[in-house]
Design a protein around this motif. Structure first.
Motif, PDB file in Angstrom:
ATOM      1  N   ALA A 211      37.999  42.861  36.874  1.00 14.93           N
ATOM      2  CA  ALA A 211      39.133  43.339  37.356  1.00 14.93           C
ATOM      3  C   ALA A 211      39.014  44.553  37.752  1.00 14.93           C
ATOM      4  CB  ALA A 211      40.282  43.239  35.947  1.00 14.93           C
ATOM      5  N   LEU A 212      38.293  44.549  38.866  1.00 13.32           N
ATOM      6  CA  LEU A 212      38.019  45.784  39.572  1.00 13.32           C
ATOM      7  C   LEU A 212      38.835  46.145  40.777  1.00 13.32           C
ATOM      8  CD1 LEU A 212      35.902  48.170  39.623  1.00 13.32           C
ATOM      9  CD2 LEU A 212      34.617  46.854  40.991  1.00 13.32           C
ATOM     10  N   GLY A 213      39.360  44.929  41.437  1.00 15.89           N
ATOM     11  CA  GLY A 213      40.263  45.088  42.756  1.00 15.89           C
ATOM     12  C   GLY A 213      39.332  45.365  44.035  1.00 15.89           C
ATOM     13  N   VAL A 214      37.990  45.022  43.975  1.00 13.66           N
ATOM     14  CA  VAL A 214      37.339  45.014  45.019  1.00 13.66           C
ATOM     15  C   VAL A 214      36.643  43.791  45.768  1.00 13.66           C
ATOM     16  CG1 VAL A 214      34.727  46.112  45.820  1.00 13.66           C
ATOM     17  CG2 VAL A 214      36.216  47.550  44.273  1.00 13.66           C
ATOM     18  N   PRO A 215      37.174  43.412  46.891  1.00 14.03           N
ATOM     19  CA  PRO A 215      36.947  41.913  47.385  1.00 14.03           C
ATOM     20  C   PRO A 215      35.318  41.553  47.314  1.00 14.03           C
ATOM     21  CG  PRO A 215      38.377  42.962  48.676  1.00 14.03           C
ATOM     22  CD  PRO A 215      38.078  44.011  47.640  1.00 14.03           C
ATOM     23  N   ASN A 216      35.117  40.536  46.775  1.00 11.20           N
ATOM     24  CA  ASN A 216      33.604  39.888  46.737  1.00 11.20           C
ATOM     25  C   ASN A 216      32.610  40.923  46.230  1.00 11.20           C
ATOM     26  OD1 ASN A 216      34.235  37.461  48.038  1.00 11.20           O
ATOM     27  ND2 ASN A 216      34.405  38.469  50.010  1.00 11.20           N
ATOM     28  N   PHE A 217      33.033  41.836  45.164  1.00  9.82           N
ATOM     29  CA  PHE A 217      32.090  42.557  44.404  1.00  9.82           C
ATOM     30  C   PHE A 217      31.007  41.955  43.779  1.00  9.82           C
ATOM     31  CE2 PHE A 217      30.881  45.071  40.446  1.00  9.82           C
ATOM     32  CZ  PHE A 217      30.588  46.236  41.119  1.00  9.82           C
ATOM     33  N   GLY A 250      39.235  37.432  45.797  1.00  4.70           N
ATOM     34  CA  GLY A 250      39.104  37.872  44.388  1.00  4.70           C
ATOM     35  C   GLY A 250      38.129  38.904  44.264  1.00  4.70           C
ATOM     36  N   ASP A 251      37.632  39.410  43.082  1.00  2.49           N
ATOM     37  CA  ASP A 251      36.360  40.615  42.820  1.00  2.49           C
ATOM     38  C   ASP A 251      35.024  39.436  43.140  1.00  2.49           C
ATOM     39  OD1 ASP A 251      38.103  42.272  42.553  1.00  2.49           O
ATOM     40  OD2 ASP A 251      37.519  42.296  40.284  1.00  2.49           O
ATOM     41  N   VAL A 252      35.188  38.280  43.186  1.00  2.00           N
ATOM     42  CA  VAL A 252      33.929  37.480  42.924  1.00  2.00           C
ATOM     43  C   VAL A 252      33.750  36.824  44.318  1.00  2.00           C
ATOM     44  CG1 VAL A 252      32.898  35.457  41.804  1.00  2.00           C
ATOM     45  CG2 VAL A 252      34.330  37.066  40.525  1.00  2.00           C
ATOM     46  N   ASP A 253      32.416  36.652  44.840  1.00  4.08           N
ATOM     47  CA  ASP A 253      32.016  35.923  45.814  1.00  4.08           C
ATOM     48  C   ASP A 253      31.965  34.259  45.527  1.00  4.08           C
ATOM     49  OD1 ASP A 253      30.837  34.711  47.960  1.00  4.08           O
ATOM     50  OD2 ASP A 253      28.801  35.751  47.749  1.00  4.08           O
ATOM     51  N   PHE A 254      33.085  33.910  45.644  1.00  7.56           N
ATOM     52  CA  PHE A 254      33.259  32.470  44.844  1.00  7.56           C
ATOM     53  C   PHE A 254      32.391  31.409  45.603  1.00  7.56           C
ATOM     54  CE2 PHE A 254      35.147  28.337  44.368  1.00  7.56           C
ATOM     55  CZ  PHE A 254      35.391  28.269  43.187  1.00  7.56           C
ATOM     56  N   GLU A 255      32.293  31.402  46.703  1.00  9.17           N
ATOM     57  CA  GLU A 255      31.465  30.291  47.548  1.00  9.17           C
ATOM     58  C   GLU A 255      29.810  30.394  46.795  1.00  9.17           C
ATOM     59  OE1 GLU A 255      29.473  29.007  51.880  1.00  9.17           O
ATOM     60  OE2 GLU A 255      31.254  30.690  51.589  1.00  9.17           O
ATOM     61  N   ASN A 256      29.319  31.384  46.574  1.00  9.29           N
ATOM     62  CA  ASN A 256      27.901  31.574  46.075  1.00  9.29           C
ATOM     63  C   ASN A 256      27.655  31.600  44.382  1.00  9.29           C
ATOM     64  OD1 ASN A 256      26.476  31.528  48.653  1.00  9.29           O
ATOM     65  ND2 ASN A 256      27.519  33.652  48.850  1.00  9.29           N
ATOM     66  N   VAL A 257      28.685  32.319  43.959  1.00 13.20           N
ATOM     67  CA  VAL A 257      28.735  32.546  42.477  1.00 13.20           C
ATOM     68  C   VAL A 257      29.245  31.388  41.721  1.00 13.20           C
ATOM     69  CG1 VAL A 257      29.748  33.526  40.388  1.00 13.20           C
ATOM     70  CG2 VAL A 257      29.225  35.016  42.422  1.00 13.20           C
TER      71      VAL A 257
END
Length: 292
Positions: A211-217, A250-257
């Protein structure tokens, strides 16, 4: 990999609440009444409050929307809050944040009657939550717990890493995930913007709540295989190729994570829809408590 589908689960919860409201009506009982105060004309806040009003209509709640101008003084807002506190017809209400700079947010939250604080932001409710007492849990953390429970995600003995220490998400989640019970019973590490070597910590995590608010962190190399990923971040990122001129990220690099995760929430459609559903659930709880 399993998608934690917040849109589907939130719809299930709304259907369950609607069924409870129908029972109340059949018994001649008063249905829950949720009010919202919004100060100013922030576009995102207006959209969010509007969706809350629509959600109330869907489940059969009564709702009241109080709009106040951006120039509203702190005294005027506090007076309106006290009116809602004393209105027996209102079961719960929220004050939409952020507020204009002339208003002390903390003073506003302290003025809300804890028994009507369906956002779960009042210190009395936060303290009860920390002591594992029955109370209103902030809607976003409440929604995360519900997702974990409905998808039968094991949290006992797991290492949970929370990224972000806000009073709305990060700190409550760190408390809730360490409590006795399920979801909970995990060992929690709370990280934030000043945490050193954060990737060393996240690679040890069984569950990551960001819940950081940094895109693709959160990148794939920061996550171990089969980790559970909860992405609370939601940021508008400019995208000239998109019809709206932006995309929600979101904060997560969804494609790779997602290739490494066992469970993961998408953005949008993950945690976001759960927030309003759990606000409704808190309002239903408030009505039941007042009835009792």
């Amino acid at each position: 990999m399993t998608i934690l589908d917040g849109k589907k689960i939130s719809n299930d919860i709304k259907n369950e609440i609607a069924a409870e409201v129908e029972k109340m009506k059949a018994n001649g009982e008063k249905v829950p009444h949720l009010a919202a105060i919004i100060v100013g004309d922030d576009g995102a806040s207006l959209t969010y409050v509007g969706s809350k009003v629509k959600a109330c209509e869907r489940v059969g709640f009564e709702s009241t929307l109080v709009k106040m101008p951006h120039t509203t003084s702190e005294l005027e807002l506090l007076k309106k809050i006290k009116e809602l506190n004393e209105d027996d017809n209102i079961d719960g209400f929220i004050v939409q944040l952020p507020l204009p700079p002339q208003i002390d947010t903390q003073k506003v939250l302290l003025t809300v009657d804890p028994s009507k604080d369906v956002d779960g932001f009042h210190p009395e409710n936060f303290g009860k939550m920390a002591l594992d007492m029955s109370t209103f849990i902030p809607a976003t953390p409440f929604g995360i717990l519900e997702l974990l429970q409905r998808y039968d995600v094991d949290t006992k003995g797991k290492h949970t890493v929370v990224i972000g220490r806000s009073h709305i998400v990060g700190r409550p989640m760190s408390i809730l995930m360490s409590r006795k019970g399920w979801p909970g019973n995990s060992t929690v590490t709370l990280t934030h913007s000043n945490t050193k070597n954060i990737a060393q910590i996240t690679t040890q995590a069984d569950i990551i709540i960001s819940a950081l608010g940094v895109p693709n962190f959160l990148k794939a190399e920061m996550v171990k295989d089969d980790a559970v990923i909860i992405d609370v971040g939601i940021t508008r990122v400019e995208d000239a190729d998109h019809p709206k001129g932006y995309v929600i990220t979101g904060d997560v690099d969804f494609e790779n994570v997602s290739k490494k995760a066992s469970f993961i929430t998408p953005v949008p459609g993950g945690v976001g829809p759960m927030t309003i559903a759990m606000l409704l659930k808190n309002t239903l709880l408030a009505r039941e408590q007042r009835k009792g």
